[in-house]
Write a protein that holds these residues in place. Structure first.
Motif, short mmCIF file in Angstrom:
data_model
loop_
_atom_site.label_atom_id
_atom_site.label_comp_id
_atom_site.label_asym_id
_atom_site.label_seq_id
_atom_site.Cartn_x
_atom_site.Cartn_y
_atom_site.Cartn_z
N PHE A 288 0.90 -1.71 0.05
CA PHE A 288 0.06 0.05 0.18
C PHE A 288 0.88 1.37 0.22
O PHE A 288 0.30 2.06 -0.70
CB PHE A 288 -0.73 0.13 0.88
N PHE A 289 2.18 1.18 0.60
CA PHE A 289 2.61 2.37 1.40
C PHE A 289 4.08 2.97 -0.06
O PHE A 289 4.20 4.20 -0.34
CB PHE A 289 2.98 2.61 2.52
N ASP A 290 4.10 1.52 -0.73
CA ASP A 290 5.35 1.32 -1.36
C ASP A 290 4.98 1.57 -2.49
O ASP A 290 6.10 1.82 -3.46
CB ASP A 290 6.27 0.43 -1.05
N SER A 291 3.54 1.78 -2.73
CA SER A 291 3.01 1.05 -4.14
C SER A 291 2.41 2.78 -4.62
O SER A 291 1.36 3.81 -3.96
CB SER A 291 1.89 0.94 -5.09
N THR A 292 3.14 3.85 -5.24
CA THR A 292 2.91 5.48 -5.18
C THR A 292 3.14 5.98 -7.05
O THR A 292 3.96 5.13 -8.13
CB THR A 292 3.87 6.46 -4.61
N PRO A 293 2.58 7.01 -7.71
CA PRO A 293 3.17 6.88 -8.81
C PRO A 293 3.75 7.18 -9.53
O PRO A 293 4.44 7.08 -10.96
CB PRO A 293 2.39 8.36 -9.19
N THR A 294 5.36 7.80 -8.71
CA THR A 294 6.73 7.00 -8.48
C THR A 294 7.48 5.90 -8.97
O THR A 294 8.74 6.11 -8.81
CB THR A 294 7.66 8.48 -9.20
N ARG A 295 6.83 5.40 -8.36
CA ARG A 295 7.88 4.12 -7.86
C ARG A 295 6.21 2.97 -6.89
O ARG A 295 5.62 2.99 -6.60
CB ARG A 295 8.11 4.28 -6.01
N HIS A 296 6.97 1.90 -8.30
CA HIS A 296 6.10 0.57 -8.83
C HIS A 296 4.43 1.54 -8.50
O HIS A 296 3.36 1.08 -8.42
CB HIS A 296 5.62 0.20 -7.54
N ALA A 297 4.56 2.19 -9.97
CA ALA A 297 3.33 2.58 -10.25
C ALA A 297 2.52 1.94 -10.49
O ALA A 297 1.34 2.04 -11.02
CB ALA A 297 3.94 3.45 -11.33
N GLY A 298 2.42 1.03 -11.26
CA GLY A 298 1.41 -0.53 -11.72
C GLY A 298 0.29 -0.67 -10.60
O GLY A 298 -0.40 0.24 -10.88
N ALA A 299 1.77 -1.09 -9.49
CA ALA A 299 0.51 -1.14 -8.23
C ALA A 299 -0.14 -0.12 -8.51
O ALA A 299 -1.48 -0.59 -7.79
CB ALA A 299 1.41 -2.06 -7.16
N TRP A 300 0.52 1.01 -7.92
CA TRP A 300 -0.69 2.03 -7.27
C TRP A 300 -1.57 2.21 -8.99
O TRP A 300 -2.75 2.65 -8.17
CB TRP A 300 0.22 2.93 -7.58
N GLU A 301 -1.35 2.24 -9.49
CA GLU A 301 -2.40 2.73 -10.66
C GLU A 301 -3.76 1.69 -10.69
O GLU A 301 -5.12 1.78 -10.42
CB GLU A 301 -1.89 2.44 -12.22
N PHE A 302 -3.45 0.44 -10.08
CA PHE A 302 -4.27 -0.68 -10.06
C PHE A 302 -5.21 -0.72 -9.09
O PHE A 302 -6.13 -0.55 -8.56
CB PHE A 302 -3.94 -1.98 -9.92
N LEU A 303 -4.73 0.27 -7.74
CA LEU A 303 -5.10 0.20 -6.82
C LEU A 303 -5.94 1.44 -6.81
O LEU A 303 -7.11 1.52 -5.83
CB LEU A 303 -3.78 0.30 -5.74
#
Length: 482
Positions: A241-256
């Motif tokens: 949750f916290f390590d997925s951001t638009p600039t880091r692990h962006a794919g996971a962040w966008e999906f969530l």
């Protein structure tokens, strides 16, 4: 693990050799002991980046930061909902024991999903989520081996509605019992068993209790896909949750982010429900106090700064004293410009009615200033928008707030967080959809860290900053009071 990259705008700001010494506005005496420097104290990484050492703290913060909807939106209020849920405790424990899951977790899910009401329905469509565990008909029959005859359940429900319209309470109860026979989701014991069985199944598929809880709303398949996009195998949900951001692990962040139905924050809301149930049993007075604070506004802003815990600025003298003491910092326009924030020239426009300089109403506490700069820099880094965000309102005193009420129907009649120096407004006129999405993502992150509370107003986003945001003061180059 690779450290998050330095926000682009902060890197640019680090090259600017500008130091703004902030002088007292509208008063006499020595300048306040406050200096901000775009080149000073800038981090070589996001100061709020997730690290393994922060996992426990961030999980606790998320449960607190995302608790407001439970207090504001729970049917009949949290105290009655907790009372109903507590009455089911023996049945909760039996179901949890049968499937090897934590009873406090199962209880919190019941509180969150149905507020302890066995007849709860998410909608008029009985194929959707119903019962204590809000179980979908498809999940009930396809995964949990529950009996659900939708046609019969719908037919009985229609008869229940007609009986209720006639005022025939006895017939309603008889039909309710009949419905439980054909649709076990409405049976409290069967629904609890189904919810516990799901948690056990999800734990087997995902390998962790926290992931199993998060999947209760999101679904096991969706959570597995998010983990695949994150790309580091099975990790704790707090890391995902916290390590997925638009600039880091962006794919996971966008999906969530794109799930758009609070699925990504479900684990934290369950933890908030767990805390409500703990308070109900162990400290009901504190629960009532928190409930009252949470329901004062459309955000948790009053809970961050209860009126009886902070001295608001009632008049011009108190405002001047706060600047003189260094408690308030006049807005440093050059510093903010380098961090993606433009100060609205009309800010403080009602000052003339009070025979004051508008500059008196252009200031913030250091925590709020640092947070404002963090928001601006982060939004720029994510979106690349050339147009800065525009801050339209910051500190006020009680007299200014009263004058504002005379011309603005949105101005609160009660305690305003603007009179504490912890609140600011940012205009909702974005350069692009990308900037708006970036701003939303930063607001979501800061809320999940319990560092801000915010509400969407017609023309602006109203943000209240927690005193705990002091952790941003040094990294963002805002020098503390001497």
């Amino acid at each position: 693990m690779r450290a998050p990259r330095l926000p682009l705008l902060l890197a640019l700001a680090a090259a600017v050799l500008v130091v703004a010494t902030l002088a007292l506005r509208g008063g006499d005496g020595d300048p306040p002991p406050a200096v901000t420097a775009p080149s000073a104290g800038l981090p070589d990484r996001d100061p709020l980046a997730w690290t393994p050492e922060r996992s426990g703290d961030y999980a606790a913060r998320a449960a607190a930061g995302l608790a407001h909807p439970l207090y504001a939106l729970t049917a009949d209020g949290v105290e009655l909902a907790a009372e109903r849920t507590d009455a089911l405790r023996d049945d909760v424990e039996r179901a949890a024991r049968a499937h090897g899951v934590d009873p406090d977790t199962l209880e919190a899910i019941v509180f969150l999903e149905s507020a302890g009401r066995p007849e709860a329905q998410a909608s008029d469509d009985l194929a959707g989520a119903v019962g204590l565990g809000q179980i979908l008909a498809e999940t009930a029959t396809g995964l949990l081996d529950m009996r659900v005859d939708l046609a019969a359940s719908r037919r009985i429900t229609r008869r229940m509605v007609r009986a209720a319209e006639r005022g025939d309470a006895e017939e309603v109860e008889r039909l309710r019992a009949e419905r439980r026979e054909v649709d076990e989701r409405f049976d409290p014991i069967a629904s609890l068993d189904g919810a516990a069985r799901y948690l056990a199944y999800a734990r087997g598929e995902l390998g962790r209790d926290d992931l199993a809880i998060a999947s209760y709303h999101m679904g096991v398949g969706n959570l597995q896909h998010a983990l695949e996009l994150y790309g580091e195998g099975t990790v704790p949900y707090v890391q995902l949750f916290f390590d997925s951001t638009p600039t880091r692990h962006a794919g996971a962040w966008e999906f969530l982010f794109d799930l758009g139905d609070d699925s990504a924050t479900y684990l934290w809301r369950v933890e908030a429900g767990r805390e409500i149930m703990r308070l109900y049993r162990e400290d009901p007075d504190r629960l009532a106090e928190v409930d009252a604070l949470m329901n004062e506004r459309n955000s948790a802003e009053v809970a961050l700064h209860p009126a009886d815990s902070i001295d608001a600025y009632d008049d011009a003298d108190e405002l001047d004293e706060a600047y003189a003491d260094g408690e308030l910092v006049p807005l440093p326009t050059a510093y903010l410009a380098h961090h993606g924030i433009r100060v609205d020239r009309r800010m403080g426009e009602l000052a003339s009615h009070l025979h004051r300089d508008p500059e008196a109403y252009r200031g913030l506490r250091r925590e709020a200033l640092a947070t404002l700069a963090y928001i601006g820099a982060s939004v720029y880094d994510i979106s690349g928008a050339g147009k800065p965000l525009r801050v339209t309102s910051t500190v006020r005193d009680g007299d200014y707030q009263e004058a504002l009420r005379g011309v603005n129907g949105e101005a609160t009649e009660d305690y305003s967080l603007h009179t504490t120096g912890y609140a600011f407004d940012i205009a909702r006129d974005y350069a692009s959809t990308a900037q708006a999405v970036a701003f939303q993502s930063v607001l979501d992150r800061l809320t999940a860290l319990n560092l801000i509370a915010w509400v969407r107003e017609p023309g602006a986003i109203h943000v209240t900053v927690s005193a705990d945001a002091a952790r941003l003061i040094e990294p963002m180059g805002v020098v503390g009071a001497e």
